[in-house]
Enzyme design. Structure first.
Site, short mmCIF file in Angstrom:
data_model
loop_
_atom_site.label_atom_id
_atom_site.label_comp_id
_atom_site.label_asym_id
_atom_site.label_seq_id
_atom_site.Cartn_x
_atom_site.Cartn_y
_atom_site.Cartn_z
CB SER A 71 -51.38 5.33 -9.33
OG SER A 71 -50.91 4.01 -9.42
CG ASP A 106 -43.33 5.71 -10.67
OD1 ASP A 106 -43.32 4.55 -10.21
OD2 ASP A 106 -44.35 6.27 -11.08
CG HIS A 109 -46.21 5.24 -7.82
ND1 HIS A 109 -46.25 5.33 -9.19
CD2 HIS A 109 -47.46 4.86 -7.44
CE1 HIS A 109 -47.47 5.01 -9.62
NE2 HIS A 109 -48.22 4.73 -8.58
#
Length: 768
Positions: A577, A676, A708
């Site tokens: 991320s 995602d 994610h």
């Protein structure tokens, strides 16, 4: 035992404990995955506090939401294979005596849909009646969204949208919304003495509200008492893709069998326009406490504790900041603000005189008590109750003690009972904890030890905010401080960016997995990290590649100079991320040439392309200082009041990794998943394409069925195999597995037709 990904992913996972009111029994679920049978087993268990003995009550049932009715009986939800949900009532003592079904446990009622987040409130002293609330999806007309209504029966699969929030986290948004459904669990008129669940009514019917708040809201989005429901919901006047603003609402109920509720009342907090969570009633049902942020559009603003003075009256309610009367005192003492931590959850103590708050602090998740009715100069007293690990939940017991669930970097689950009553001045270092129980014997079942974990402090890029940056260090269990052996270093960069590495367990990014491969793991908490003061957290705004990058550079250089056991010439870096963004940013800058290899999981390649495709647009609009467009026609007053008109495309390009592609040269593994929707898979593909086109050693790992996070055990194992093989190759360590990635064994073996069918989502049941 050597701690490997298989050991970690196959180890029993224990839920947060649910103590009975007396604190003598602890209910919990425990799930275990077998890589031999490729199946997960689930057990419902009870732990006896006095003896430490654990007993199985049920197995392989999708049980959740455990609620005690008294010290022996409890209620829970069980997801059925046909898409419905059963509410079970059971007796622990009768289950342990192996008394037949119907007497020891029975179905008290059924919800004709997927339901969760069960909460109960006792309505009479005898415990014959309980208020019940669950969450379940509702159709636009307010009726229950059942499996029969789940499948669209049109020839085309297309959907047309005319507003933001087309998709959220890992699913496309539909007309259905999550609602709270209320009713009564009663045995008052039951001939057989069993509890029966009434029909349920939608508390949010004919309102614009949805609760729990997606995507991660659960029981922390609402609470109940005998006279009503308090809940948080997104502000219905604002687009959820552009705003974080939530409101707190109260619905009062005189009869839990009534079909219609009175209009909800809002709790008004002037000047606070951000998100809110954790609404809770006090034990008497006379007050409500909750957490709220000040800034709209900023999901990492500091949570402030509020409490209402009364719930009586007909108009909207007012709330007061719990620590407001400390402001002038603290200002006089020269502090930067009042208690500079951001609580993650709150609850009332058993006597209603205190709030129990969990909050991150200096790499730990600690439990605090805020005493609200003291004749002290402050009027409030903040007391730390725990000092190790990471507290994930706290439940007050009726005698004033507190049951705590938590974990640490070496222990995947511990329970404890904290007693803060006897000595108000007692130290938190052990004397307040009167009982504890570890799922892994403090990590020894995994071959892990507490002494593997330490921390370092290195110079900060901006000493005006914080002089030093903290990093967690995890060394191999075989590390010998008297040896001259040098170990390769794995630098792990956390996501968020307003997040942190802390003394908590994870099966997705577990430092011990890398340490047991032979690495010294350094996990920095650079500018933007939580738990080190709100100013430090806030300082990352419009600064993504600035101070945080330099903090990491400083950490790298400090380790090279001060840790002779760490071989910085054989270093790798990994991140997901925001940590993935940092891998792409490092790749384009000088630090990137000092690593042997990089791992980028779900990272950002381009701000304009990646962040404008995200679902919650308020996030980049806040963190990057505004929108990538600028309207010169805005008046100065409008600019000051607007969240989204203060930036330009040039500002966004300042920290954009794709502006530095000419420097990309370090071997890099790129990982991205198709579901995602926070950061679209095109970000991973773009990074991989650039690396390949430039002739840089690179690989691309994709999971079509993950979001994610990589959550499925077999996918997680494949993730770990790929990541460890990649970094080990580049630092000269043996490959983690010699399985051929082109063969079936690497990916968990061939799937049977039965497994293929079992893995298909049920009609109307979203994939999770």
């Amino acid at each position: 035992m050597k701690f490997t990904p298989e050991v970690m992913l196959g180890a029993p996972r224990r839920s947060a404990g649910v103590p009975n009111p007396a604190g003598t029994l602890i209910l919990y679920t425990e799930s275990t995955y077998s890589f031999q049978t490729h199946q997960k087993s689930i057990e419902l268990r009870v732990l006896e506090v006095e003896t430490g003995d654990s007993h199985e009550l049920a197995k392989d049932d999708e049980i959740s939401d455990l609620n005690w009715l008294d010290d022996d009986q409890f209620a829970c939800l069980q997801a059925e294979k046909d898409g419905t949900t059963s509410l079970y009532v059971a007796s622990v003592s009768k289950c342990l005596q192996k008394i037949e079904m119907g007497s020891s446990h029975y179905v008290a009622g059924t919800v004709d849909a997927m339901a969760g987040n069960l909460k109960l409130a006792k309505l009479d002293d005898e415990g014959h009646e309980y208020a019940v609330v669950v969450s379940a999806a509702a159709c636009p007309d307010g009726t229950l969204y059942t499996p029969e209504k789940a499948s669209r029966k049109t020839q085309s699969t297309g959907r047309l949208y005319s507003s933001l929030m087309v998709r959220h986290w890992d699913h496309y948004v539909t007309a259905q919304k999550s609602c709270l459904w209320y009713g009564k669990l009663s045995k008052r008129k039951s001939r057989d003495g069993k509890y029966k669940l009434s029909a349920l009514s939608n508390a949010l019917k004919d309102t614009p509200h949805g609760c729990p708040v997606e995507p991660f809201g659960g029981t922390d989005s609402f609470d109940i008492c005998p006279t009503g429901i308090v809940f948080v919901a997104k502000d219905p006047e604002l687009n959820p893709a552009l705003n974080t603003k939530c409101n707190v609402y109260l619905i009062q109920l005189q009869d839990w069998l009534q079909k219609e509720t009175s209009a909800s009342r809002q709790v008004v907090v002037p000047g606070f326009e951000g998100a809110c969570t954790s609404p809770v009633f006090d034990p008497a049902g006379k007050k409500v406490a909750f957490l709220m942020m000040k800034k709209n559009g900023y999901e990492a603003d500091r949570n402030v504790m509020f409490v209402t003075s009364s719930l009586s009256g007909q108009s909207n309610l007012q709330a007061q900041e719990v620590l407001e009367d400390q402001k002038s005192y603290i200002a006089q003492e020269g502090y930067k603000g009042l208690w500079d931590r951001s609580p993650q959850s709150i609850s009332f103590s058993a006597d209603g005189e205190s709030l129990l708050a969990t909050a991150e602090e200096l790499g730990h998740g600690r439990l605090f008590e805020i005493r609200m009715h003291l004749s002290t100069p402050l009027g409030r007293e903040i007391r730390q109750l725990t000092d190790h690990g990471y507290v994930s939940g706290a439940v007050p017991l009726r005698d004033g003690r507190i049951f705590v669930s938590g974990s640490s970097l070496v222990d995947n689950s511990w329970y404890a009972i904290v007693d803060a009553r006897a000595d108000p001045n007692a130290s938190v270092s052990g004397s307040l904890t009167t009982w504890s129980h570890s799922n892994s014997t403090e990590g020894s079942k995994f071959g892990l030890r507490k002494k593997q974990v330490s921390s370092i402090w290195t110079p900060a890029s901006n000493p005006a905010v914080n002089e030093e940056v903290n990093s967690i260090v995890v060394k191999p269990s075989t590390f010998d401080p008297n040896s001259s052996k040098k170990y390769p270093v794995a630098y792990s960069i956390h996501g968020g960016p307003q997040g942190s590495w802390a003394d908590s367990w994870s099966t997705r990014w577990n430092p011990a997995v890398f340490a047991e491969q032979g690495y010294i793991v350094i996990a920095p908490n650079p500018t933007g990290s939580t738990g080190y003061g709100q100013e430090f957290c806030d300082s990352i705004r419009d600064n993504w590649g600035g101070d945080p990058y330099q903090d990491i550079v400083n950490c790298f250089e400090w380790v090279g100079k001060n840790m002779p056991e760490a071989d910085n010439d054989r270093a790798v870096a990994l991140g997901a991320s925001y940590g993935g963004y940092m891998m792409n940013w490092v790749q384009g800058h000088d630090l990137g040439r000092k690593f042997k290899a990089l791992v980028c999981h779900d990272g950002i390649f381009s701000f304009a392309g990646g962040l404008l495709a995200t679902e919650e647009l308020y996030f980049p609009f806040h963190d990057l200082g505004g929108t990538p467009w600028y309207d010169p026609g805005f008046k100065e007053a409008d600019k000051a009041s607007s969240n989204f008109a203060s930036s330009t495309l040039a500002d966004w390009r300042k920290w954009d990794p794709s502006e530095h592609l000419t420097n990309w040269a370090t071997p890099q593994l790129v990982i991205h998943s198709s579901k995602d929707y926070r950061l679209a898979i095109s970000e991973g593909l773009a990074a991989f394409n650039v690396l390949q086109a430039r002739g840089v050693d690179s690989q691309f790992l994709c999971f079509p069925d993950e979001n994610h996070f990589v959550l499925k055990p077999e996918n997680s194992l494949a993730w770990h195999k790929t990541v460890l093989n990649w970094i080990n190759k580049h630092v000269g360590l043996p490959a983690y597995t010699k399985e051929d990635p082109e063969g079936e064994e690497f990916w968990g073996g061939a799937r049977s037709e039965k497994e293929e069918v079992a893995d298909m989502p049920a009609q109307g049941k979203p994939e999770t």
